[in-house]
Structures are given as C-alpha cells and as structure tokens.
Design an enzyme around this catalytic site. Structure first.
Site, PDB file in Angstrom:
ATOM      1  N   LEU A   6       0.816  -1.004   0.064  1.00  0.00           N
ATOM      2  CA  LEU A   6       0.261  -0.012   0.118  1.00  0.00           C
ATOM      3  C   LEU A   6       0.836   1.282  -0.083  1.00  0.00           C
ATOM      4  O   LEU A   6       1.796   1.385   0.928  1.00  0.00           O
ATOM      5  CB  LEU A   6      -1.054  -0.125   1.420  1.00  0.00           C
ATOM      6  CG  LEU A   6      -1.719  -1.161   1.283  1.00  0.00           C
ATOM      7  CD1 LEU A   6      -2.260  -1.724   2.688  1.00  0.00           C
ATOM      8  CD2 LEU A   6      -3.008  -1.139   0.438  1.00  0.00           C
ATOM      9  N   HIS A   7       0.693   1.961  -0.904  1.00  0.00           N
ATOM     10  CA  HIS A   7       1.426   3.155  -0.882  1.00  0.00           C
ATOM     11  C   HIS A   7       0.696   4.534  -1.675  1.00  0.00           C
ATOM     12  O   HIS A   7       1.417   5.560  -1.612  1.00  0.00           O
ATOM     13  CB  HIS A   7       2.870   3.021  -1.744  1.00  0.00           C
ATOM     14  CG  HIS A   7       2.684   2.821  -3.116  1.00  0.00           C
ATOM     15  ND1 HIS A   7       2.446   1.619  -3.746  1.00  0.00           N
ATOM     16  CD2 HIS A   7       2.884   3.759  -4.298  1.00  0.00           C
ATOM     17  CE1 HIS A   7       2.242   1.435  -5.150  1.00  0.00           C
ATOM     18  NE2 HIS A   7       2.848   2.906  -5.289  1.00  0.00           N
ATOM     19  N   ARG A   8      -0.428   4.155  -2.167  1.00  0.00           N
ATOM     20  CA  ARG A   8      -1.123   5.313  -2.939  1.00  0.00           C
ATOM     21  C   ARG A   8      -1.490   6.656  -1.717  1.00  0.00           C
ATOM     22  O   ARG A   8      -1.938   6.093  -0.759  1.00  0.00           O
ATOM     23  CB  ARG A   8      -2.320   4.854  -3.511  1.00  0.00           C
ATOM     24  CG  ARG A   8      -2.232   3.951  -4.545  1.00  0.00           C
ATOM     25  CD  ARG A   8      -2.352   4.602  -5.914  1.00  0.00           C
ATOM     26  NE  ARG A   8      -1.133   4.933  -6.668  1.00  0.00           N
ATOM     27  CZ  ARG A   8      -0.366   4.198  -7.581  1.00  0.00           C
ATOM     28  NH1 ARG A   8      -0.461   2.832  -7.533  1.00  0.00           N
ATOM     29  NH2 ARG A   8       0.756   4.560  -7.989  1.00  0.00           N
TER      30      ARG A   8
END
Ligand code: UD1
Ligand code: UDP
Length: 369
Positions: free
Chosen positions: A211-213
């Site tokens: 997860l990095h958005r």
C-alpha cells in the site's frame, strides 16, 4: 542514432529492461547504428527501491543519475526538467534522436515536457491507461505525457480506445502488449515460493499486502481506518507487508503492528517479492504493476481503490476493486474458494505473452529509420 530511456521510480525498471534489451538485439541484427543511453532521474534512490532492480533485472548501469531525490510534485518535476534539458542540449552524447518514457511517474511527465519543447521525438511505453480520476497524480502525468508523445505504445485495447477518443491519430498508436509481463515471464523460474516461506517464517496460508497510494496512506484518518481494516484481514490469515516508505511511519504510529499476524518487512527485491506473491493465497494492493503481475501469476488480487486504469486485470484476470469496508469479507470469500478454482485457467490479456519488448523495439526502429 541516439535513443535515451528515462527511468526514475521502482515501476519503471521492469518496463524498461525488456525494451532496452530487445532494441539492442534488433538494431545489431539489422546492422542499424543505435546508441542507447539510460538515464535514472534519482526519483527513487533507496537501494531497495532502485539498485536491487538493476542487479536483478540485468539492466545496464545508468549512464547518468540526475539525483533529483524526493520533494513536492513541483520540486521533483522541476528538478527533472532542469536536469534533462541540460542533458539533452549539452550531454556528451549529443542531441537524442528519440526519448523513451515509461509509465506515469513524475519523471515520465517531466521528460515528456523537455522532449516536446526541444522537438525531440517522444515514445511513451504504457500509453493510454486512464483511471478517469483526476485526484490521482499519475492520471495527470498520463494525460500530459500522452498529449505530447509522438509514438504511443499500449498494453491493452482499452488504452488504444482511450487515445482514439482523445483524438490521437491512429498511426501513432501501437498495441504492443505489456513489457512488465516480459520481465515477469523471463524471471518466473527464480520466483521461489519455498524460499519465500522460509525467509518469512510462513507455514500456513498467507496474504501479501502493498500500500503506497496517497489516497490510502497520506491522511491520518485514512491511515487509521486502513490499520483497522488490515487487522481484520490479519484476524483471518498471516499478512506480510513489504511497506513502501510513503506512509510507513504513519501506519506504524496508527498501531499497525498491534496484531501478531501482521509481518512488516522492508520493500523487497523484485525476485523476492514475486516469489512471495506467487505463493500467496491473496494479495491486497493499491499498486498498478501488482494488479498486472497477479493477473498473470493467477493469484487473487483485491485492489483497495475506487477505480483502476488497468480494467483488463478485472475482465481478463484475477483482480477486483474493493473498499476498506468490504475488504475483510472479500478476503474471507477468497480464502473459502478452493485454490484450483483460482489457480490458472483464465485467458490472460492479449499480447501479455513475453514479446512486448521486441514489438516495441520494432516500432522504435521504424521511427528511427
Ligand atoms: C512514486 C510515483 C507512483 C508510484 C510509486 C512507485 C509519482 C507522482 N508517484 O510514488 O506513481 O506508484 O513511485 O513506488 O511519481 N522515499 C524514500 N526513498 C526513496 C524514494 C522515496 O524514502 O528512494 C520516500 C520519501 O519520503 C518521499 C516519499 O517516499 O517523499 C514519496 O516518494 P515519491 O517518489 O515522491 O513518490 P512515491 O510515493 O514513491
Ligand atoms: N515490487 C517489488 N518489491 C516490493 C513491492 C513491489 O519488487 O516490495 C515490484 C512489483 O512486483 C512491481 C513493481 O514493484 O514490479 C510495482 O511498483 P509499485 O507498486 O511501487 O508502483 P506502481 O506499479 O503502483 O506504480
């Protein structure tokens, strides 16, 4: 002929590798004099987001690293603009005959702007993808890059259709398949599930999450809700999380590790990551590339986003969009589905066959002639 490839962030590297390789081979076979220069903007600079990919993917060392590093969108984009303009005008190799950009990161759009203003022909690999979500920085990058590109190389038919709808002349658009999948298929033999299990001390079923958005990890409120959601997944199955630096501190402060089945690890090398993904029962992600890779590996993928610029991974793959509220129930469904039903047997998207690099190289050589 001088061809300059622009890379800068993690997802660029597996897209560029097969193109550079195929172009070198085809130019040599045709007796065409093509000098390739590989630029790394330095947008990503950690060993685990950058160097490891050069080693594992057999990419040549970058000829230049602009060292732009992190910053706001304006700072980062501006640093690439200044660095590339200087390089294209004053670089030791002379003026490029063709600039090739990849994907949708800030380095991509900055390079496109410089090439367009200097009237250097521009090719965009992975053109035409659209999430139709203007709040995504990548969507802005895609729109601008495609508007400026002379050669638009598409991974899927929907991308071709979007460009047509936007008025791009058909002769500029080429459906070539997905070079990221060339890289995946070329390294399939080294994705070792048993090794991954040993490394991460996993003896049962497990999920992998990345997860990095910004939409998931930038606001404190989203991060808190995300941690609660991830804990509800960990109530069902071990969760290995190779966390990107963006959002890492916030997730930790919000209590991510207050669950004994959450395994936080550093971002993994390409081969290690895909070895882990290959053996996973389910992947939870907001990554673009991971939606595509799970589709080809046949691993169920739950994408924590309201939209995707890669709908072909839903229609021809294993991907599903989910909200935070739905995630735990969707994971339960996947875990309750016998694995033979989710393991192979669907048609992967057309031309995701390991030959996109050669198709792209062929188009580029025609442009140079
Ligand atoms: C960028 C891309 C995104 C892509 C992602 C892939 C843009 C607008 N975004 O997002 O599309 O999905 O890369 O990984 O181009 N950082 C480090 N080490 C690094 C690089 C970054 O610690 O080597 C940290 C810094 O705190 C930095 C933050 O990560 O501020 C964000 O980095 P940045 O390159 O701006 O965007 P990403 O979130 O990585
Ligand atoms: N990846 C990796 N290690 C990790 C997470 C991702 O090697 O710990 C790879 C992944 O397999 C894919 C690429 O990084 O090839 C995707 O990059 P990312 O998710 O950072 O960017 P996006 O595709 O969302 O732009």
């Amino acid at each position: 002929h001088l061809v300059v490839h622009i890379t800068g962030a993690r997802p660029n590297f597996p897209k560029a590798a097969p193109v550079i390789d195929a172009l070198a081979r085809q130019a040599a076979a045709a007796g065409q004099d093509v000098r390739q220069v590989l630029v790394h903007t330095g947008q990503h600079y950690d060993e685990r987001l950058s160097d490891v990919f050069f080693r594992q993917l057999g990419l040549p060392e970058p000829d230049v690293n602009l060292g732009v590093g992190s910053g706001s969108h304006a700072e980062q984009t501006a640093a690439v603009l200044v660095g590339l303009e200087k390089l294209f005008l004053e670089g030791e190799w002379g003026r490029p005959d063709l600039v090739v950009v990849y994907g949708d990161v800030n380095s991509t759009v900055a390079a496109a702007l410089v090439a367009a203003k200097l009237q250097i022909p521009l090719a965009h690999v992975e053109a035409g993808l659209r999430s139709f979500d203007p709040s995504m920085p990548e969507e802005v990058n895609r729109l601008v890059t495609d508007r400026l590109a002379d050669v638009l190389l598409c991974t899927s038919a929907d991308a071709v259709a979007h460009l047509g709808n936007e008025g791009v002349a058909p002769e500029r658009i080429h459906l070539v398949g997905n070079p990221m999948i060339d890289t995946l298929l070329a390294h399939l033999g080294s994705f070792d599930v048993e090794l991954a299990r040993k490394r991460h001390d996993l003896d049962g079923r497990y999920a992998v999450a990345t997860l990095h958005r910004p939409a998931n990890v930038d606001s404190a409120q989203d991060v808190q809700a995300l941690v609660t959601t991830l804990h509800s997944v960990a109530d069902q199955v071990e969760v290995v999380l190779p966390l990107h630096p963006r959002g890492r501190e916030a997730l930790l402060s919000a209590g991510l590790l207050d669950h004994d089945r959450i395994r936080l690890v550093e971002p993994l090398g390409y081969v290690e990551f895909l070895g882990l993904v290959r053996g996973a029962d389910v992947v939870v992600t907001d990554s673009g590339g991971v939606q595509e890779e799970t589709t080809v590996l046949g691993v169920p993928c739950l994408t924590l986003r309201p939209n995707t610029e890669r709908p072909v991974t839903i229609t021809h793959g294993t991907n599903r969009l989910v909200t935070r509220d739905e995630l735990a129930a969707r994971v339960a469904e996947v875990l309750a589905t016998p694995s033979e039903e989710t393991d192979g047997g669907w048609p992967v998207p057309p031309l995701w066959d390991g030959q996109a690099g050669p198709r792209i190289a062929k188009v580029l050589l025609e442009v140079l002639r």
